[in-house]
Scaffold this motif. Structure first.
Motif: not given
Length: 491
Positions: A273-293
Motif C-alpha cells: 500500500t502506497d509502496d511501489v517500484l518506479i523507473r526514473w527516466r534520465r531528465p533531458a537536461k540536468l542543472h549544472g551538468v554538461n552534455a558529456e557528463e
C-alpha cells in the motif's frame, strides 16, 4: 695541601657546595617541571581519543620551544575555551592564572590575552586538521556495531553561522545583499554529515552562501563507505547525485521535492500500500551538468517510492513521498523506512547542540583562517563530548539517544577542576571517570514522539533601535522618543 682550619681538621677537604648533579637528574627535574606546566586536565577524560604525539613540540619554527603556551597547552586551552560557557579568551587566561596559582613553581602569567592569542594563531590549520582526523576515525570505530538493518546511516544537512564584521571575513563570506554596509555580519554555510546512531560528526565543508549545499555534499563523498545509507531532505534528491552514490555502493533515503510523486517515472511493481517500484527516466537536461557528463549517467534508475501519511499534530504536511534505493520490502519494510526518515530530525538536534549549547552560532575570531580553526575546534570538542556520552551510555546500559548533550557538557565543565591534578593515579583516575559517567546518565532524556515544538520565540526582545547605518554614522535619539522608535520598527 696546607690545613688552614687547624681547629677543624679535615674540614678543608669538604665543600659547602652541593655535589654536582648529573645530566639525568637535571633532565628528570626539567620533565617534572614541564609536567606541572601542562594543563591538559581535559585529557584525562579524553584519554586515547586525542593522540599525545600530535601535540608534541615541533622540531623547529612555531611551538618548538618549551614555554607556557606550548603546542599542547595552546590546544588544550583552545579546546577548553570552546567548551566553556562564555568562550572568551580572557576566561581562558584567568583559568591559566588559577592553575598557576595552585603550583608554586609556575610563574603567574599576565592577565593580557595577547600571548594566548598569538600562540593560538601559531596553531596552523594543518595542525588542527591532523588532530581532527583521528578524532573522527575513533568515533567511526566506536559506533561500528550500531547500525540499521546492517547499514551505517549517515544523516546530512546544512546550517549557517555568523562572525565579526571585519574586511577579511566579509571578503571570504559576504553578508546578505539586502543589508546595508556596516549593518550586517558575514555569514558562512556549513554542510555536515553525522552518524545517526552515535551523533558523531564525520565530515564537513564550509563555503559562502553562493555555493549550493548539494555541491558541498559532493565534496564529502569520500567520507562515505560502501553500504552506507544517506538520510537527507529534498535538497539532496537529484538524479545525478543518486546515480553517483549508487555507483559507489551508497544507498539513499530522501524525501521528494514538493511532496509529490516523480513525474518522469514509470511504475514497475507494486510492493504494498502506497509502496511501489518506479523507473526514473534520465531528465533531458540536468542543472549544472554538461552534455558529456550527462551522457555517462544511466538512462534510468530503479527506485522505490513510498508514500508516508503523517497523522500526528505539529507536522507541516499530511503526507510526503520518500525515494530510496532499498528495493526489497521484506528486508526493509515500509514502516521501518518511515521510522528511519522521522529520525532525520536528529540532525537538527545535532546542529542545535553545536550552535546553541556550545555557542558556535556566533563565532568570535576576526580572520578567515582563525574562523576555520574555531569551527574545527568546536567540531573536535563536540565529538569528544559525544564520545563521553557514548561510553557513559554503554556503562549504564542505556541508549545513547537518552543521554542529554547539554547535561554531559555541563557535567564536564563542572568536573574539569577535579581532573586538574598533577599526579592522578590509575585507580583514582578510573574512579573519577566512572563517577563522571554516572553523573552524565543520571538525568536521561524523556522520549516524547509526536510532541509539537514550533520554531517560535515566546519571550519578546528589548525595544532597542535597529542599526540602519554604520555605527560611526548612526545617531540614536533618546529612548523616550517613542514615536521615532515605533517609526523605526515599521520602516
Amino acid at each position: 695541601m696546607q690545613n688552614t682550619t687547624q681547629l677543624l681538621p679535615g674540614f678543608h677537604l669538604k665543600t659547602l657546595r652541593r655535589k654536582p648533579r648529573s645530566t639525568q637528574q637535571k633532565l628528570a627535574d626539567e620533565l617534572r617541571h614541564l609536567r606541572q606546566k601542562n594543563f591538559a586536565q581535559l585529557g584525562e577524560a579524553f584519554d586515547g581519543f586525542i593522540p599525545e604525539k600530535l601535540l608534541a613540540p615541533a622540531s623547529s619554527g612555531a611551538h618548538s620551544r618549551r614555554r607556557l603556551f606550548s603546542k599542547s597547552n595552546t590546544f588544550w586551552a583552545f579546546l577548553s575555551q570552546v567548551l566553556s560557557d562564555d568562550g572568551s579568551c580572557q576566561g581562558v587566561v584567568q583559568k591559566l592564572k588559577a592553575y598557576a596559582a595552585l603550583r608554586c613553581r609556575l610563574d603567574m602569567p599576565s592577565s593580557a590575552t595577547a600571548a594566548y592569542c598569538k600562540a593560538r594563531g601559531k596553531l596552523t590549520e594543518d595542525d588542527v586538521l591532523e588532530i581532527y582526523a583521528p578524532v573522527i576515525t575513533s568515533m567511526e570505530e566506536l559506533g561500528s556495531t550500531d547500525n540499521w538493518h546492517g547499514h551505517r546511516v549517515v544523516v546530512t544537512d546544512s546550517t549557517g553561522v555568523s562572525m565579526p564584521d571585519t574586511e577579511s571575513n566579509q571578503a571570504q563570506w559576504p553578508q546578505q545583499r539586502h543589508q546595508k554596509p556596516g549593518c550586517g555580519f558575514p555569514s558562512a554555510r556549513i554542510t555536515a554529515c553525522f552518524s545517526l546512531h552515535t551523533g558523531a560528526l564525520l565530515s564537513h565543508k564550509i563555503s559562502d552562501k553562493y555555493v549550493s549545499e548539494i555541491v558541498r555534499l559532493r565534496q564529502q563523498i569520500d567520507a562515505f563507505n560502501k553500504g552506507d545509507i544517506l538520510l537527507g531532505d529534498k535538497a539532496f534528491c537529484g538524479y545525478r547525485d543518486i546515480a553517483e552514490r549508487l555507483e559507489r555502493g551508497i544507498d539513499s533515503v530522501i524525501s521528494l521535492c514538493r511532496r509529490t510523486p516523480i513525474k518522469d517515472a514509470d511504475s514497475e511493481k507494486v510492493l504494498g500500500t502506497d509502496d511501489v517500484l518506479i523507473r526514473w527516466r534520465r531528465p533531458a537536461k540536468l542543472h549544472g551538468v554538461n552534455a558529456e557528463e550527462q551522457s555517462k549517467l544511466p538512462a534510468s534508475l530503479l527506485l522505490r517510492q513510498t508514500k508516508i501519511t503523517i497523522d500526528q499534530p505539529g507536522f507541516r504536511s499530511e503526507s510526503i513521498y520518500l525515494i530510496s534505493t532499498l528495493q526489497y520490502p521484506v528486508k526493509y519494510p515500509a514502516e521501518d523506512l518511515r521510522d528511519l526518515y522521522f529520525r532525520r530530525w536528529d540532525v537538527e538536534l545535532f546542529f542545535r547542540d553545536i550552535k546553541t549549547t556550545m555557542g558556535m552560532d556566533i563565532l568570535r575570531c576576526k580572520s578567515p583562517e582563525m574562523i576555520r580553526k574555531e569551527i574545527m575546534m568546536h567540531f573536535i570538542a563536540y565529538n569528544c563530548v559525544r564520545r563521553i556520552m557514548y561510553e557513559a551510555a554503554e556503562e549504564a546500559d542505556m541508549p545513547v539517544r537518552h543521554v542529554s548533550f547539554k547535561t554531559s557538557l555541563q557535567t564536564l565543565r563542572s568536573w574539569e577542576p577535579n581532573l586538574n591534578q598533577t599526579r592522578l593515579g590509575r585507580k583514582e583516575r578510573f574512579r573519577l571517570i566512572s563517577m563522571l559517567f554516572e553523573s552524565i546518565t543520571q538525568c536521561p532524556l524523556f522520549q516524547r514522539p509526536g510532541r509539537s515544538e514550533p520554531r517560535a520565540v515566546k519571550r519578546r526582545p528589548k525595544g532597542y533601535h535597529l542599526l540602519t547605518k554604520p555605527q560611526h554614522e548612526m545617531v540614536v535619539p533618546s529612548h523616550r522618543n517613542r514615536n521615532w522608535l515605533n517609526k523605526g520598527k515599521h520602516a
